[in-house]
Structures are given as C-alpha cells and as structure tokens.
Enzyme design. Structure first.
Site, PDB file in Angstrom:
ATOM      1  N   ARG A 164       0.855  -1.189   0.000  1.00 16.42           N
ATOM      2  CA  ARG A 164       0.000   0.000   0.000  1.00 16.42           C
ATOM      3  C   ARG A 164       0.891   1.239   0.000  1.00 16.42           C
ATOM      4  NH1 ARG A 164      -3.520  -2.790  -1.529  1.00 16.42           N
ATOM      5  NH2 ARG A 164      -5.440  -3.350  -0.451  1.00 16.42           N
ATOM      6  N   HIS A 166      -1.009   0.140  -9.757  1.00 16.03           N
ATOM      7  CA  HIS A 166      -1.676  -0.805  -8.834  1.00 16.03           C
ATOM      8  C   HIS A 166      -2.234  -2.031  -9.591  1.00 16.03           C
ATOM      9  CE1 HIS A 166      -3.814  -1.080  -4.684  1.00 16.03           C
ATOM     10  NE2 HIS A 166      -3.592  -2.283  -5.178  1.00 16.03           N
TER      11      HIS A 166
HETATM   12  C1  GLV Z   1      -5.024  -5.417  -3.859  1.00 14.79           C
HETATM   13  O1  GLV Z   1      -4.452  -4.395  -3.650  1.00 14.79           O
HETATM   14  C2  GLV Z   1      -5.661  -6.241  -2.857  1.00 14.79           C
HETATM   15  O2  GLV Z   1      -5.738  -5.841  -1.679  1.00 14.79           O
HETATM   16  O3  GLV Z   1      -6.124  -7.345  -3.213  1.00 14.79           O
END
Ligand code: GLV
Length: 309
Positions: free
Chosen positions: A224, A272
């Site tokens: 994160r 991401h």
């Molecule tokens: C992706 O970031 C997840 O938490 O699966």
C-alpha cells in the site's frame, strides 16, 4: 437475506454478472441500483464510499474483494461485531509473485534504464547483476509473502523474510519483530514490502529503515502507498544510497501528475496492477462465506480487528 456489491470502479457490473451467474438463487444487488437495504446481510466491497455501510441495518458480514482490508477500517462507523473477511487466493498470490519476479529481474538486468536510454536513442551497455549475487528480503510473510518466498527460491534466489511474529518457511530464514528487523534489513539487497497496512506499518518504509539497507539496494512496494514515506525514498535514491525502486501503490491513486515519482529515472511505477482479484477464482469463496453466514457457521478468512489484517 441478500448481497450488495459496493465498488466505485467500472468492474462493478462484471462482478455482479458473474456472481448472479454462479448463484441465481441469491438476491444480489449493485449499490447503484434500487435495493431493499434491510435485506442485505453481506456487503462485498472495494474502496466503498465513506459511511455507506451504515445504511444496512441487518448487515452480518463485510467481505473485501481483495487481500487488503485497510480501506474498510477507514470507516469508523462500522459496528465492531460485524465480521470482516478478505480474499486469500492462490491465483492472487501467484500473480503477485510473478509481478515481483518481473520487477526484480528488470532491476538486475537494468531494463528500466534501457527503456529510458531507448527514448533518448542512447546506446549504453551497463553492468548487470545475477540472481546469485543478491538476497531478497520480504517484509510481511502472510499468504502473499510466503508464496513469493517459495517461488523466488525455486528460481535460485536467496530469500529472507521479516514478520511481526516468528514463522517457519522452508529454506528461508524468517526474522521476527522489532529486535530482528535491522539484521534482516542489513542482509536485504532487494526489499519487497508485502505488509498489511495498519497503524504499526504506516510509514514503515522511511529513512530510518532505508539507512539499514546495504548500499545500492532496491526497494519494491506492492502493498500500500501508506507504507512509504515518499520524500524519504526520494532522498535515499538521490543521495545514492538506494539504487532505485519499483512502486505499484501510492498514497493517492491515480498518482497525481505533478508527483516526482512519474519522471524519476530510477523509479519504475505501475498503476496498482501487481495482483488483481480474479473474478472466477474469488467468487466461489465469497459465495461459500455467504452460505456459511446463512447457516450460522464460522466464516473463512476473517480479519483480526485488533491486528488490522
Ligand atoms: C489489492 O491491492 C488487494 O488488496 O487485493
């Protein structure tokens, strides 16, 4: 009893279609359509609008569509008795490990630098590293970290791990807790962050930590954005201590256009995408938990609220 799907991205329709196809007997709604709020017992969520869950008086469980649950905890209004579940899925873990392997190899073989050279039409052979030259340190030895360790070892890497509490992983040494953190860091030529984001781990990738890494090590954050102190990373790359970084997650997503990461030659950014929940493989576990909920049985993959993961 019914399910509501709450996510603010374009994928909401495909998740609903796939859930309905697999469970035609269950009432399943998108939060964007008219739906009976008092019937909802399970909310499947991904980055839900703040406070939206308050609307469901008979909610019995909140299921994250992903491995992470940090965005759920941002909503302080969620009653403590409602269990929260997350995705634990071999497909998700496999995808993560392929992605991290790609970033590591790209660093060892300078592929990011060659892309920059190519754009400038510069022919500049550089020294490369071998798998046998380095040790990969994985912070966070949960389902994703463990799979990554096993896959890297299969590919010939030396792997060490760090976890909050002691863990046994075949062929890799796992350091535990604050007292062993610096020893772990001092051996990590490539540091991969796969920690859950909690109060304890927010900002953990900071100057104090970077200082403990060997010179010219490489940092990969696929967990994160909140784990990283952006300015500290820039400082430690710019002062030559770190060789660079591969970042897939950011404090603000999409990463704002003016952010210095976009143009930094030693930072590889991706939007991401390291590991994205696979609809086909995640739906059976959401439905299994829904059925357990209706039968009053214990749920799979529940999150510990105290720990935050
Ligand atoms: C992706 O970031 C997840 O938490 O699966």
């Amino acid at each position: 009893m019914a399910i509501v799907i709450i996510r603010q991205d374009r994928k909401i329709d495909s998740w609903k279609k796939a859930l309905v196809a697999k469970a035609p007997d269950i009432s399943i709604y998108s939060y964007l359509e008219e739906h009976p709020k008092e019937e909802i017992t399970l909310a499947c969520v991904w980055k839900q609008p703040v406070d939206i869950l308050k609307q469901y008086p008979n909610l019995k469980c909140i299921a994250s569509f992903g491995a992470g649950v940090d965005f759920i905890f941002k909503d302080q209004s969620i009653p403590k008795h409602i269990p929260i579940t997350r995705v634990v899925d071999p497909v998700l873990a496999g995808d993560m490990s392929e992605f991290v392997l790609a970033l590591i190899l790209s660093f060892l073989k300078n592929l990011n630098s060659y892309k920059t050279d190519q754009l400038k039409k510069v022919w500049n052979p550089r020294e490369y590293k071998r798998i046998s030259d380095i040790t990969v340190g994985i912070m966070g030895m949960g389902a994703l970290g463990e799979e990554l360790a096993v896959d890297l070892i299969k590919n010939g890497f030396k792997v060490i791990g760090w976890a909050t509490s002691p863990k046994e992983i075949p062929e890799s040494e796992v350091y535990a807790g604050d007292s062993e953190k610096n020893t772990f860091l001092s051996r990590s030529n490539i540091l991969v962050c796969l920690l859950p984001l909690t109060q304890q781990t927010t900002g953990i990738l900071n100057s104090k930590l970077f200082k403990e890494l060997p010179k010219q090590s490489y940092v990969i954050n696929v967990a994160r954005g909140g784990h990283l102190v952006d300015e500290d990373l820039l400082e430690y790359i710019n002062n030559g201590h770190l060789a660079g970084a591969g970042l897939d997650v950011f404090h603000e997503e999409p990463l704002p256009c003016e952010h210095p990461f976009w143009t930094h030659p030693k930072i590889q950014i991706t939007p991401h995408v390291a590991s994205v929940s696979d609809i086909e493989s995640v739906i059976p576990q959401l439905l299994e938990n829904y059925r357990k909920l209706t039968e009053g049985k214990p749920l799979n993959n529940t999150v510990n609220r105290e720990k935050g993961y």
